[in-house]
Motif scaffolding. Structure first.
Motif, short mmCIF file in Angstrom:
data_model
loop_
_atom_site.label_atom_id
_atom_site.label_comp_id
_atom_site.label_asym_id
_atom_site.label_seq_id
_atom_site.Cartn_x
_atom_site.Cartn_y
_atom_site.Cartn_z
N THR A 241 -4.22 15.66 -3.12
CA THR A 241 -4.21 14.22 -3.40
C THR A 241 -3.19 13.49 -3.96
O THR A 241 -2.91 12.11 -3.80
N GLY A 242 -2.38 14.17 -4.75
CA GLY A 242 -1.31 13.60 -5.62
C GLY A 242 -1.64 12.87 -6.84
O GLY A 242 -0.88 12.19 -7.55
N VAL A 243 -2.94 13.02 -7.17
CA VAL A 243 -3.38 12.13 -8.22
C VAL A 243 -2.91 12.96 -9.56
O VAL A 243 -2.98 14.28 -9.62
N SER B 281 -0.53 8.18 -6.46
CA SER B 281 -0.88 9.09 -6.17
C SER B 281 0.03 9.39 -4.65
O SER B 281 0.21 10.71 -4.23
N TRP C 74 2.18 12.25 -3.93
CA TRP C 74 2.14 13.25 -2.67
C TRP C 74 3.09 13.46 -1.74
O TRP C 74 3.46 14.43 -1.18
#
Lengths: 786, 267
Positions: A649-651, A769, A773
């Motif tokens: 998710t890129g979090v 995020s 990502w």
């Protein structure tokens, strides 16, 4: 240690009223006969005003007046000013376009103030403001600060939209350093634009007393005396003796309430014009549109190293977006509050910085928590981290190799660092952060499919901007000292009047602690008075983490005078020589005897004056002081951010945050720690979440909390906060200042940690995020799979 | 906010008759979309019919293999209901992920689905579970109810009275929150009822809630996250804004689907 003195973690005196809803903010002020103002604001980023038709609005229920720029001009009310003169490389003064409090002929950003409606109720004023018909000729807007040249001029005085092209440092020397370098690290980045978002929106109540021909302005200000000075001397509302400015409880400022804005100017002017008190309170949308924003730099930065990894030179070119008008201190922020900090904690022999300040059709940009120093720290700490990675050096060893180690240290960019111990803060931070355990934690994260990274920020900043002579030579229109008055009452309680202003910092507690410490009385016996130009004679207000270092130093001077006079009074009463009187723990005693008087008894004697009537000594016990520092103060420290990225998710989830700061002497460690916490939250907000976004037409897309993401408790870890102390030698208390450090230190620590996790040179702020990502998609697949 | 007339009926019959007679009226449930919009002067109904005193519209009941939720039931009541936590924990979890505590104690399920915000959470549960939306006039299947962006099959003056959810043997909701608003950037509700498997997506579609047939087919073969591991979601028709462009939303939808299935499969 005195239980309520210096160093005691005393609970904040002011919190009782704040958390029980008893605070008195500007919006709580209601004057008899009060009317309400609503502003007609520009829906366009750039347009000529062909005409304004107020007739329909005037006919609406409750409307008292509709005023425009023409009315301001007829009353000879001057425009808003920028109080810091910057000269370009070629010696020419900055190109400051007129900034009328109500538009005259043109609007320059969405939210620009066009006209004001005064009505019996706030709702009637809003309804009528919608009925004011403005005939606009829409012009092309320029929004991107990197593309201002050739765009339609925002102001005729600056045809290429450049306010100044300023420089600092030795260009030839720096170029030579780069020519001889074994390695050069280059970075291009944007320091994202932020909206301040104090909890309390701006507000003003203007009042005019026809009997005395005098004005009172209640307003959300960090510096009411400066507001009065500007409103009087430059805008021309009234002479200072006919204008009282009161900044009551203020719910957060972060810089945005330093400035003198159109709205309070109009309220106080209109109060006389309509013969009624006039109130305005911003709604949140107005705050987003028309509070001065922060940051917004486009920067190319380079660092030159020799073959052994020693820093040789630093070269920076920054385009600073100043928005559509020059706000009160806007010109100083990307120049003298920025470039002099580019040496960071490092010994860099040659530095050269160029800064182009530019106009765009966006809200004015001015000081926001840190004001220039976060931008400088981001440049330095990102460059240093990337350089270490590029030459294959450990980021800690690389920093230590280049730290300034001898003090005082003269940098090539004005600053003279007085004292510090940078390796000590680094070592303490490494220990608190369990740096040794990082590799293990990274492996564990990898097992769970997560990417763990660690980032440093070894920041330095400059607080208590001073001395007056120096800032004057750099273009400041004011001196930057502070005033204090200590009024001792006959029964020994004390009022401290200060020219600094508290809007969340806890001055009512810390300043009382200082008095408690010096006079040996409890903090309950001390009241702090601020924020009213009729009570406090003059002062410079609160910003730049100056109230401890400068404001409290003025109080120290005044307290010294009180004690000196108390000694004289005690000498008469105790029938001893003044030179034999000692003062300790709240008692004046005759040396070598048990004869003595409590501080309160001496206060009473000073006022009844029975024992020295007719002598040279005057009755009473009240002393004032002005304090002008001899240097800036230089808080510094190391922050370490450790985070974990979810590649799906890129979090980025911050797992650990370690802060070790050197603020010099600490008056109240609990309040200081709170300032560090809040600062880090704002810095993390800039790094991960916040970003003011204008579209190509100059409409603010992030004009509400639905789209502008503020940091929340859940976005932040529990912090580990530690301190080192090297007392500041340039003020009597040894204080350096702590209000902005977290916001200055945090952004590069976060981005260094993210890029460490990703193996990337740069990820833009805010590193949402989505941004992370996307960076992951650019990664070589073997790294992504690692 | 512009001036408006305010009505507060205490029965469904009175509410319906007000709606039939008062011109340009809007129903007020939790008010979390309507009131801010009115405050910003973007909506100006001439009257509000407040449903908060209509007692018959609130309440939660377990009836055999269905859960019946009154339209004026607050999100917090759904979140905290022992019946729902027991019979359909996925729905309680969804309610827990809405907004913040203040929102959850005011906002209602009926208000949420009547508004059909493309980023609201409940539409995904309604569609995935095959809920029935009951109004004062008729019963509508969720698939027919949600007709587009902020658009539903509700007619003027029609009032949602309850939502009937069939209990699923396995169900879960996974949500990726908008960092600013806390609405869904992508929310996926997965439900398995016998052989019927549905995957419904909210927060991502330009026309509101939608299903992922390819994912459903794959899960019918085996209800496991592995079944959909390689499946991608097309960015076509997905919302793009500053928080997430269509490509990133497509990624989030696929990830949330896997997480929802993993959670549901573990139940």
């Amino acid at each position: 240690m005195n239980a309520t003195g210096i160093g005691a973690a005393v609970r904040r005196k002011e919190d009782q009223r704040f958390i029980t809803g008893k605070g008195q903010y500007t919006d709580d002020v209601n004057r008899a006969g009060q009317a309400y103002a609503a502003f007609v604001r520009s829906p366009h980023a750039h347009a000529e005003i062909r005409g304004i038709d107020t007739s329909a609005a005037l006919a609406m229920p409750g409307v008292i007046a509709v005023l425009t720029g023409a009315d301001l001009a007829a009353d000879k009310i001057g425009g808003l000013i920028c109080g810091w003169m910057i000269h370009s490389k070629d010696g020419s003064p900055m190109k400051a376009g007129a900034h009328p409090a109500l538009a005259q002929g043109k609007v320059r950003y969405v939210g620009d103030h066009v006209a004001v409606v005064i009505a019996e109720t706030a709702l009637q004023a809003r309804d009528a403001a919608e009925a004011v018909s403005v005939d606009y000729n829409v012009l092309p807007a320029v929004v991107d600060p990197a593309k201002v040249k050739g765009a339609t001029a925002v102001h005729d005085v600056a045809p290429d939209n450049t306010v100044f092209s300023w420089q600092l440092g030795d260009k030839a020397g720096t170029d030579a350093a780069f020519a001889s370098a074994a390695h050069v690290t280059r970075l291009d980045f944007i320091n994202n634009r932020l909206v301040p978002n104090a909890i309390e929106p701006r507000a003003a109540v203007g009042d005019y007393d026809a009997g005395t021909d005098s004005f009172t302005l209640y307003t959300t200000s960090q510096n009411p005396h400066v507001a009065r000075l500007v409103l009087s001397a430059f805008i021309g509302i009234a002479p200072e003796n006919k204008l009282r400015v009161i900044a009551p409880d203020v719910g957060g400022g972060f810089g945005s309430k330093i400035f003198i804005y159109a709205e309070e100017t109009v309220c106080v002017w209109a109060a006389k014009r309509v013969g009624r008190p006039v109130k305005w309170t911003a709604d949140r949308t107005e705050a987003f549109l028309a509070d001065a924003h922060g940051r917004d730099h486009v920067t190319r930065a380079e660092l030159a190293l020799d073959a052994k990894g020693k820093m040789l030179g630093l070269r920076v070119h920054t385009i600073a977006n100043l928005g559509a008008y020059l706000s009160t201190f806007s010109s100083s922020v990307p120049t003298y509050l920025y470039a002099p900090l580019l040496s960071g904690q490092y010994d860099i022999p040659a530095i050269y910085a160029e800064v182009d300040g530019v106009y765009t059709n966006t809200a004015p940009v001015d000081a926001y928590r840190g004001a220039g120093r976060p931008e400088a720290t981001f440049v330095v700490e990102r460059l240093v981290e990337v350089a270490a990675r590029e030459i294959g050096s450990d980021p800690v060893a690389f920093r230590k190799k280049n730290f300034v180690s001898k003090f005082p240290h003269q940098t090539p960019v004005i600053m003279n660092y007085d004292v510090g111990n940078y390796p000590a803060a680094m070592d303490k931070a490494l220990e608190l952060a369990d740096y040794k355990g990082f590799a293990r934690r990274k492996r564990e994260s990898a097992k769970a499919g997560k990417l763990r990274g660690l980032g440093f920020s070894a920041y330095i900043e400059a607080c208590g901007i001073a001395p007056s002579q120096a800032v004057g030579s750099l273009g400041a229109g004011v001196g930057l000292w502070e005033s204090a008055e200590v009024r001792v009452n006959p029964t020994g309680s004390v009022e401290v009047l200060t020219g600094s202003h508290s809007h969340g910092q806890g001055h009512e507690t810390t300043f009382a602690q200082l008095v408690s410490d010096r006079l040996g009385i409890g903090i309950d016996q001390v009241s702090v008075v601020h924020g009213d130009t009729d009570k406090v004679q003059f002062g410079m207000g609160t910003y730049g983490s100056r109230s401890g270092a400068v404001g409290m130093s003025a109080i120290v001077k005044a307290l010294d005078k009180v004690i000196a006079k108390g000694r004289k009074v005690a000498a008469y009463v105790l029938e001893a020589a003044e030179s034999d009187i000692e003062f300790k723990d709240g008692r004046f005693t005759v040396a070598g005897t048990d004869k003595g008087l409590a501080f309160g008894e001496v206060a009473l004697q000073a006022y009844i004056a029975h024992k020295f009537s007719g002598q040279e000594l005057e009755p009473g016990l009240k002393e004032g002081a002005f304090y002008d520092p001899t240097n800036f103060t230089f808080p510094a420290g190391v922050h370490i951010c450790e985070l974990e990225i979810d590649p799906d998710t890129g979090v980025a989830r911050i797992d650990r945050w370690t802060a070790v700061d050197d603020f010099g002497t600490v008056i109240n460690p609990m309040i200081v720690e709170g300032q560090v916490h809040g600062g880090i939250a704002q810095g993390v907000g800039q790094a991960l979440l916040e970003g003011a976004h204008y579209d190509d037409e100059g409409q603010l897309v992030t004009a509400s909390f639905m789209d502008y993401a503020m940091p929340r408790a859940g976005d932040l870890p529990s912090y580990t906060v530690g301190m080192t102390v090297t007392p500041c030698p340039s003020n009597p208390l040894g204080i350096k200042g702590c209000g902005e450090a977290g916001a200055i230190a945090a952004p590069p620590a976060v981005i260094n940690a993210i890029t460490d996790a990703l193996g990337h040179e740069h990820v833009a702020m805010p590193a949402t995020s989505q941004e992370i990502w996307r960076a992951l998609q650019r990664m070589p697949t073997q790294m992504a799979a690692e | 906010m512009y001036a408006f007339d305010y009505h507060r009926p205490d029965s469904l019959r009175k509410a319906a008759s007000l709606a039939a007679t008062v011109e340009d009226a809007k129903f007020l449930a939790g008010g979390h979309t309507l009131l801010p919009t009115m405050k910003q002067r973007l909506a100006s109904p001439s009257a509000l019919i407040d449903l908060n005193r209509v007692k018959e519209l609130a309440g939660i009941e377990l009836r055999g293999r269905t859960i019946v939720i009154g339209a004026m039931t607050r999100h917090a009541s759904v979140e905290q209901s022992p019946e729902i936590q027991q019979a359909l924990p996925a729905l309680a979890e969804l309610a827990h992920l809405i907004g913040d505590p203040q929102v959850r104690h005011r906002g209602t399920i009926g208000g949420s689905i009547a508004n059909n915000d493309p980023a609201a959470d409940y539409p995904a549960a309604c569609v995935a579970l095959g809920a029935t939306i009951v109004t004062n006039k008729r019963k509508l299947a969720a698939d027919e109810f949600f007709t587009g962006l902020f658009d539903t099959a509700l007619e003027d003056g029609e009032i949602i009275t309850k939502v009937v959810f069939p209990v699923a043997s396995r169900a879960a909701y996974a949500k990726f929150r908008n960092p600013a608003s806390r609405y869904a950037l992508a929310g996926v509700f997965v439900a398995k009822r016998g052989s019927d498997i549905r995957v419904a997506v909210t927060g991502a579609g330009e026309s509101g809630v939608f299903r992922l047939p390819e994912f459903e087919e794959a899960l019918k073969k085996r209800f496991s996250p592995k079944s959909i591991e390689g499946l991608k979601v097309s960015p076509d028709g997905l919302i793009g804004d500053i928080h997430a462009d269509p490509a990133y939303r497509a990624q989030l939808v696929a990830v949330m689907a896997r997480r929802a299935v993993a959670k549901a499969a573990a139940r």
